[in-house]
Design an enzyme around this catalytic site. Structure first.
Site, short mmCIF file in Angstrom:
data_model
loop_
_atom_site.label_atom_id
_atom_site.label_comp_id
_atom_site.label_asym_id
_atom_site.label_seq_id
_atom_site.Cartn_x
_atom_site.Cartn_y
_atom_site.Cartn_z
CB VAL A 18 -7.99 -14.71 -28.28
CG1 VAL A 18 -8.89 -14.33 -27.11
CG2 VAL A 18 -7.42 -16.10 -28.08
CB VAL A 133 -6.34 -21.13 -16.61
CG1 VAL A 133 -6.22 -22.59 -16.21
CG2 VAL A 133 -5.13 -20.35 -16.13
CE LYS A 206 -3.47 -23.14 -21.08
NZ LYS A 206 -3.80 -24.17 -22.07
N GLY A 303 -9.57 -22.09 -28.35
CA GLY A 303 -10.45 -21.82 -29.49
C GLY A 303 -10.95 -20.39 -29.41
#
Ligand SMILES: NC(=O)c1ccc[n+]([C@@H]2O[C@H](COP(=O)([O-])OP(=O)(O)OC[C@H]3O[C@@H](n4cnc5c(N)ncnc54)[C@H](OP(=O)(O)O)[C@@H]3O)[C@@H](O)[C@H]2O)c1
Length: 429
Positions: A18, A133, A206, A303
């Site tokens: 990330v 989330v 989440k 991703g």
């Protein structure tokens, strides 16, 4: 932080999937503030300086906590991960220094969300976590902003892409859970230690966050009921399909009689239902409210690119100056919601049995269910012999959960039943 800074100086702790994605994102798509300023990464921290992208233009911090306290940054972005340790210490430090925080860390927010919200609100700075989330698919913002004030009843969906990928591949290729998991690990879709994903814990982090946002209660991960994918067998996927369903790992938060139920478990969704249709690594979410009815969103849940886009959107919000309660209400007013009694839940269920191939078995199973007042919706017997027995599958009508569990336990004790029954709930969709 000065609201009229020309440049919003960003400190990024964590330069992995990330963090690396965010560096690339901001290089490609500058983010502008209303007053004409823009966001620029000025300092970074990770465990090692070795990267396959250029970080020479940024100040380097060996210690993420020191970066969080640095007077040379205006916004602290935490992309390390983990509910405790450095990530928590760094976020606390940034907030205590009056710096807005953006994080993708669902474990941290699910476990320590209320205390961190209290810190942020005491300092009057935002604490934003859109990326925590559903990665690049807006969910947090939708609940926190677009649906603020709406009387929400439930949020439920597919929140873990790794599990969804595994289930989709098992069905498509006819391979076992272990085979598909090993391949997902080889391809980098699943972690070397997949427990957080396949054990349901990631989805539980989440849904804990979404429950707090939807119902204005304290995030309460400790009381989430969690059942992962590890028990799912290929035969369940096939049998469910024969009955018109697809198995998904469903995370749900529901308000029932003033209590809040937060759960993650495998569930059967009808084949034509959007949850069943969300394949591969996709995430999907239904939100149901008294006035709005139902909203459905679907998209990437993880991703580098999608998650970095969500982090960037939060940075943009910080620059726009919006400061809202972190979980709908001031942190000091957030209460831990009362749980929901099993008897208040009325699931329908899929039950798979391996029974002796002899007359009277189905009658014995039916009688046991009738004695417990569990009514059968459908029955399927496959003409295959497995481990010396015959698999039969039944689905039930809605039944109070404790009654259902007792009936299944009694069926498991019948002499004709050769293995513990396998029960999977049918999603309430
Ligand atoms: N990956 C996704 O698709 C995704 C989606 C949504 C949310 N998230 C969340 O985003 C966060 C980051 O995930 P990720 O996938 O980017 O993880 P990752 O690839 O493992 O990256 C973690 C980064 O944190 C650094 N780090 C570890 N310990 C550190 C410490 N003590 N001090 C400073 N830096 C430290 C690592 O440094 P080194 O590189 O030097 O080891 C690495 O750069 C997690 O909270 C995760 O749950 C990820």
């Amino acid at each position: 932080m000065s609201p009229i800074s020309k440049t919003w100086r960003i400190g990024v702790a964590g330069l992995g999937n990330v963090g690396g994605g965010l560096v690339k994102f901001l290089a490609e798509a500058p983010l502008y503030a209303p007053a004409g300023g823009r966001a620029e990464i000025v300092a970074v921290s990770a465990r090692s300086r070795k990267r396959d992208f250029d970080i020479s233009g940024y100040a380097w911090f060996d210690d993420a906590v020191a970066l969080a306290a640095s007077p040379d940054i205006d916004i602290f972005v935490e992309l390390i991960g983990g509910s405790d340790g450095t990530a928590k210490a760094a976020v606390e430090t940034a907030l205590k220094h009056g710096k807005p925080v953006v994080t993708a860390n669902k474990a941290l927010i699910a476990v320590h969300g209320q205390a961190l919200a209290a810190l942020a609100e005491a300092q009057g700075v935002p604490l934003l976590f859109e990326a925590a989330v559903m990665g690049g698919t807006p969910a947090v913002k939708m609940l926190r902003e677009a649906l603020v004030g709406e009387d929400l009843i439930s949020v439920a969906g597919i929140l873990n892409g790794t599990c969804n990928y595994i289930l989709t591949e098992m069905e498509a290729s006819g391979r076992s859970f272990a085979d598909v998991l090993a391949e997902a690990q080889r391809l980098g879709y699943a972690e070397a230690d997949p427990t957080t994903d396949i054990g349901g814990f990631d989805a539980a982090h989440k849904i804990t966050i979404l429950a707090a946002l939807a119902f204005g209660c304290a995030p309460n991960y400790a009381d989430a009921e969690i059942e992962g994918l590890d028990q799912i067998e290929l035969q369940d996927i096939r049998l469910a399909h024969d009955l018109g369903y697809r198995i998904k790992l469903v995370a749900s938060a529901e308000r029932i009689d003033g209590g809040v139920s937060v759960r993650v478990h495998p569930a059967l969704a009808p084949l034509e239902h959007p949850l069943a249709q969300a394949g591969g690594a996709l995430n999907a979410l239904f939100i149901e409210g008294k006035r709005i009815g139902r909203i459905f969103v679907q998209g990437p849940g993880a991703g580098s690119g999608p998650t970095a886009a969500a982090v960037a959107a939060d940075i943009s919000d910080v620059m726009a100056g919006a400061v809202r309660p972190v979980f709908q209400k001031p942190a000091s007013e957030l209460k831990t919601a009362r749980g929901v009694e099993g008897s208040q839940r009325l699931p329908r269920a899929y039950v798979r049995l391996l029974v002796r191939d002899e007359p009277g078995v189905i009658a014995a199973v039916s009688e046991t269910l009738a004695e417990e007042n569990v009514s059968i919706d459908s029955f399927l017997q496959k003409p295959v012999h497995d481990a010396g027995g015959v698999p039969i599958v039944l689905t039930t009508h809605a039944t109070p959960e404790p009654v259902l569990l007792r009936a299944i336990e009694r069926i498991g004790a019948l002499p004709q039943v050769l293995q513990p029954p396998r029960m999977i709930r049918i999603a309430r969709v």
